[in-house]
Design an enzyme around this catalytic site. Structure first.
Site, short mmCIF file in Angstrom:
data_model
loop_
_atom_site.label_atom_id
_atom_site.label_comp_id
_atom_site.label_asym_id
_atom_site.label_seq_id
_atom_site.Cartn_x
_atom_site.Cartn_y
_atom_site.Cartn_z
N SER A 92 -6.13 -9.13 -5.46
CA SER A 92 -4.77 -8.60 -5.61
C SER A 92 -3.72 -9.61 -6.05
O SER A 92 -2.79 -9.23 -6.75
CB SER A 92 -4.33 -7.96 -4.30
OG SER A 92 -4.33 -8.93 -3.26
N THR A 99 -8.84 3.18 -2.59
CA THR A 99 -7.63 3.72 -1.97
C THR A 99 -7.08 4.82 -2.87
O THR A 99 -7.27 4.80 -4.09
CB THR A 99 -6.56 2.62 -1.76
OG1 THR A 99 -5.42 3.20 -1.13
CG2 THR A 99 -6.12 2.00 -3.08
N LYS A 147 -2.88 3.43 -4.55
CA LYS A 147 -2.43 2.54 -5.62
C LYS A 147 -2.41 3.34 -6.93
O LYS A 147 -1.50 4.12 -7.14
CB LYS A 147 -3.26 1.27 -5.61
CG LYS A 147 -2.81 0.42 -4.40
CD LYS A 147 -3.64 -0.77 -4.08
CE LYS A 147 -3.02 -1.48 -2.86
NZ LYS A 147 -3.97 -2.21 -2.05
N THR A 171 -5.28 10.67 12.31
CA THR A 171 -5.05 11.98 11.71
C THR A 171 -5.63 11.98 10.30
O THR A 171 -5.40 11.05 9.54
CB THR A 171 -3.53 12.25 11.62
OG1 THR A 171 -2.97 12.03 12.90
CG2 THR A 171 -3.24 13.65 11.15
N THR A 197 0.42 -14.55 2.52
CA THR A 197 -0.30 -13.75 1.54
C THR A 197 -0.98 -14.65 0.51
O THR A 197 -2.08 -14.37 0.05
CB THR A 197 0.66 -12.76 0.85
OG1 THR A 197 1.34 -12.02 1.88
CG2 THR A 197 -0.07 -11.80 -0.06
C1 LIG Z 1 -4.05 -1.97 -0.60
C2 LIG Z 1 -5.35 -2.53 -0.17
C3 LIG Z 1 -6.27 -1.81 0.63
C4 LIG Z 1 -6.04 -0.44 1.19
O1 LIG Z 1 -4.75 -0.01 1.21
P1 LIG Z 1 -4.33 1.36 1.89
O2 LIG Z 1 -2.85 1.33 1.71
O3 LIG Z 1 -4.74 1.26 3.31
O4 LIG Z 1 -5.01 2.44 1.17
C5 LIG Z 1 -7.50 -2.38 0.89
N1 LIG Z 1 -7.84 -3.59 0.42
C6 LIG Z 1 -6.98 -4.31 -0.36
C7 LIG Z 1 -7.43 -5.62 -0.88
C8 LIG Z 1 -5.72 -3.81 -0.66
O5 LIG Z 1 -4.89 -4.54 -1.43
#
Ligand SMILES: *Cc1c(COP(=O)(O)O)cnc(C)c1O
Length: 257
Positions: free
Chosen positions: A38, A94, A97, A127, A212
């Protein structure tokens, strides 16, 4: 019972292999990794990881959250792009995104998914997604499957922004993905530039600070969409040049502006 966890160095398959060799041959093993990372936007050597998994009898768990919807002919992710989807045991995605809704999922053989269902506390005690979200996710997945041209535009826009930043001497951290990180190298300047971009130039980009990313690599992380125009990008680059000079942040080649 608890399993032992060993962490291999980032994208370092030689180190991963060392750890696999060191583990007992009969121990069940799972290699967990991501496709697009990321913050640096680098992409894992998926074929190499799969080959090691086969060699040492390990299963694979792939986090494709930064790739689903955006890579592969139907947006299946980098595993689809690289023709490796059927070689990975579990793929995590996910809906929050590229798909633009929220929630997430894993895919794998039915027996694996069933086993996880029985023990996953996040699944059992949370939930589940409401119908409105699942309908939105389904519409989004269907649409993205059929629109590779949006994925192409997305890649082209990111490449164009990288080229424009580079031409202006701004320190883009290079990679092969849609993520455009620009190194600032100082947490206060990163926050200040982010605030001023929004307040003075109407551009929202988040500051990325420790923990981060490692200290000293604080950055702005741009993720242009397929719908950002050249004109918008020119304005952004102009704003960045002004702010870089204002904050006296290093340009490419290490010269202060
Ligand atoms: C955003 C992210 C997720 C999952 O995000 P959710 O908002 O929980 O769907 C999982 N792994 C990485 C590396 C991410 O950046």
């Amino acid at each position: 019972g608890a399993c032992q966890r060993h962490i291999f160095r980032h994208n370092d398959l030689a180190h991963l292999e060392e750890l696999l060799i060191a583990a007992p041959a009969d121990a069940p093993k799972l290699i967990a990794f991501e496709s697009v990372y990321s913050m640096d936007g680098d992409i894992a050597d998926m074929a190499g990881t799969v080959a090691l998994a086969k060699k040492y009898g390990a299963m694979t768990y792939l986090d494709e959250v930064h790739a689903v919807g955006m890579y592969g002919p139907r947006g299946g992710g980098v595993a689809e792009r690289d023709g490796l989807m059927d070689q990975i045991d579990i793929i995590e995605g996910t809906l929050g995104k590229a798909f633009g809704v929220m929630g997430g999922y894993i895919t794998g053989d039915a027996v694996v998914v069933d086993a996880i269902r029985l023990v996953a506390s996040g699944f059992i005690f949370t939930t589940s997604l409401p119908p409105a979200l699942t309908a939105g996710a389904l519409a989004s997945v269907r649409w993205l499957k059929q629109h590779p041209e949006v994925r192409e535009a997305h890649q082209e826009r990111a490449a164009t922004l990288k080229a424009m930043f580079k031409a202006a001497g701004l320190p883009v951290m290079d990679n092969d993905s849609h993520i455009v990180p620009v190194l600032v190298g100082d947490p206060h300047h990163t926050k200040l530039i982010s605030d001023m971009l929004l307040a003075d130039h109407g551009v929202y980009v988040q500051p990325i600070n420790y923990p981060t990313v490692p200290r000293g690599t604080e950055r702005l992380r741009f993720t242009p969409t397929p719908f950002h125009t050249d004109d918008m990008m020119r304005k952004l680059v102009g704003a960045m040049e002004t702010l870089w000079a204002h904050c006296n942040v290093a340009r490419m080649g290490g010269h202060a502006a």
